[in-house]
Design an enzyme around this catalytic site. Structure first.
Site, mmCIF file in Angstrom:
data_model
loop_
_atom_site.group_PDB
_atom_site.id
_atom_site.type_symbol
_atom_site.label_atom_id
_atom_site.label_comp_id
_atom_site.label_asym_id
_atom_site.label_seq_id
_atom_site.Cartn_x
_atom_site.Cartn_y
_atom_site.Cartn_z
ATOM 1 N N CYS A 1 0.754 23.214 -77.635
ATOM 2 C CA CYS A 1 1.260 24.523 -78.066
ATOM 3 C C CYS A 1 1.386 24.609 -79.579
ATOM 4 C CB CYS A 1 2.624 24.802 -77.432
ATOM 5 S SG CYS A 1 3.307 26.406 -77.937
ATOM 6 N N ARG B 1 5.150 26.483 -81.408
ATOM 7 C CA ARG B 1 6.438 25.810 -81.204
ATOM 8 C C ARG B 1 7.489 26.079 -82.268
ATOM 9 N NH1 ARG B 1 4.755 19.808 -80.271
ATOM 10 N NH2 ARG B 1 2.647 20.431 -80.892
ATOM 11 N N TRP C 1 4.198 34.662 -76.266
ATOM 12 C CA TRP C 1 3.293 35.802 -76.444
ATOM 13 C C TRP C 1 1.944 35.260 -76.872
ATOM 14 C CZ3 TRP C 1 7.782 35.319 -79.524
ATOM 15 C CH2 TRP C 1 7.570 34.858 -80.821
ATOM 16 N N GLU D 1 -6.854 33.602 -78.211
ATOM 17 C CA GLU D 1 -6.883 33.260 -76.785
ATOM 18 C C GLU D 1 -7.683 34.290 -75.999
ATOM 19 O OE1 GLU D 1 -2.302 32.736 -76.706
ATOM 20 O OE2 GLU D 1 -3.092 31.359 -75.186
HETATM 21 N N1 ARG Z 1 -4.710 30.762 -73.057
HETATM 22 C C1 ARG Z 1 -4.035 31.302 -71.911
HETATM 23 C C2 ARG Z 1 -4.576 32.688 -71.607
HETATM 24 O O1 ARG Z 1 -5.435 33.161 -72.301
HETATM 25 C C3 ARG Z 1 -2.535 31.364 -72.098
HETATM 26 C C4 ARG Z 1 -1.856 30.071 -72.510
HETATM 27 C C5 ARG Z 1 -0.474 30.281 -73.066
HETATM 28 N N2 ARG Z 1 -0.517 31.060 -74.282
HETATM 29 C C6 ARG Z 1 0.556 31.434 -75.000
HETATM 30 N N3 ARG Z 1 0.342 32.145 -76.065
HETATM 31 N N4 ARG Z 1 1.771 31.116 -74.634
HETATM 32 O O2 ARG Z 1 -4.123 33.358 -70.727
#
Ligand code: ARG
Length: 347
Positions: free
Chosen positions: A58, A61, A222, A227
């Protein structure tokens, strides 16, 4: 009969008392030796925060101290458990001002889905290919896809509560905030019909704290725009949108040296950030997250702790060398408390 406090419990309680400057650790240890370890609310909350702080994958953090806990350890029926999941999503979503939240259930409970909100992936390629086998399993458990299938059909949640058969639940619409994706200048972008959910809520990891394994402890932060833009939309084994976006941009996707993948990626990133901002839904960009991770590392060092991290997860999937973490190496030992793949089987 007195049983010695297990080392993991002792370790955790020592950390909890020390980091929070609490008196009377001895008294608490005696109690644990007499009655076993049932974490109090503050202990469980701090344990969950430590699990976040110790999560080597992560990059977010910096915010580990700002975690909300919904203590759901007293819930026993599948419908009560599901109601708590819905409550979690509503609280965490907070109309877009997302709150990092964890809900902890009694050990033994399991969620099949790897996230509370997931889009179906169908065999003909429609939807999110990552969720094809989950979709298949849910269909075997009795789920029927909508008559008009789409690329973004929210899957039901499969719950296993000891003493009950596996049960499927449909999330109510108001528990699933979604953001339609558009671009500030490329008008055709909205016609791609893309959207994504606001809250990433991981639901298949178990929380290990003080020697207790909570098999069901869904948690969320969030999103970082990479991602969605780089991975979920861009990966060839996900929505695979780079060729689609590049062609719309008028680029020749047979010419690597046109950098069409890179240009398409940047437009996707801009679209995701723009759309979340426009919808008032909290999202980070990878540059800010990298800065905040640096601050987290500095604060940890000040506290006398070495930050454990997994390089390949901490460095963003685009423009890697612009992040300070790219130029560092990390030890990726997973300290406890932490989140681990659930050892409690789902059947
Ligand atoms: N990478 C994952 C997704 O696209 C989520 C992982 C957790 N991500 C976060 N920002 N807490 O759904």
């Amino acid at each position: 009969m007195q049983v010695a406090c297990p080392p993991e419990t002792l370790n955790f309680l020592q950390t909890f008392y020390q980091e929070n400057h609490l008196p009377d650790l001895e008294k608490r240890l005696e109690e644990v030796e007499r009655c076993g370890f049932l974490p109090t609310f503050p202990e469980l909350l701090y344990g969950a925060k430590l699990a976040w702080r110790n999560s080597v994958r992560c990059v977010g953090r910096h915010y580990w101290q700002y975690l909300h806990l919904q203590d759901a350890r007293d819930l026993v029926s599948p419908s009560e458990v599901f109601d708590a999941l819905v409550q979690h999503l509503r609280f965490a979503t907070n109309a877009g001002n997302i709150r990092p939240t964890i809900t902890v259930f009694k050990p033994g409970i399991r969620i099949l889905n790897d996230q509370l909100i997931r889009y179906a992936g169908y065999e003909d390629g429609l939807g999110d290919p990552k969720n094809q086998s989950l979709t298949q399993q849910l269909m075997e458990l009795g789920w029927t896809p909508p008559v008009q299938r789409s690329a973004f059909d929210v899957l039901p949640v499969a719950l296993q509560v000891p003493g009950h058969p596996v049960q499927l639940f449909t999330l109510p619409e108001d528990a699933v905030l979604e953001v339609p994706i558009e671009h500030p200048t490329l008008e055709w972008f909205r016609d791609l019909g893309l959207k994504w959910h606001a809250v990433p809520a991981i639901s298949n990891l178990q929380l290990s704290v003080g020697g207790i394994e909570y098999s069901c402890a869904p948690f969320n932060g969030w999103y970082v725009e990479t991602e969605l833009a780089a991975r979920n939309f861009g990966d060839t084994d996900r929505y695979n949108l780079l060729p689609v976006v590049a062609e719309k941009m008028g680029l020749n996707i047979r010419k690597n040296r046109q950098l069409w993948k890179d240009r398409a990626l940047i437009e996707l990133h801009e679209a995701v950030l723009y759309s979340f901002d426009k919808a008032g839904v909290k999202i980070s960009d990878h540059h800010t997250v990298a800065e905040h991770f640096e601050r987290f590392c500095a604060r940890e060092r000040q506290a006398g702790r070495e930050v454990k991290a997994r390089w390949s997860w901490i460095v963003p999937p685009i423009s890697g060398s612009t992040s300070p973490q790219f130029h560092q190496s990390f030890d990726d030992t997973e300290l406890k408390p932490n989140f681990f793949p659930s050892k409690c089987p789902f059947h």
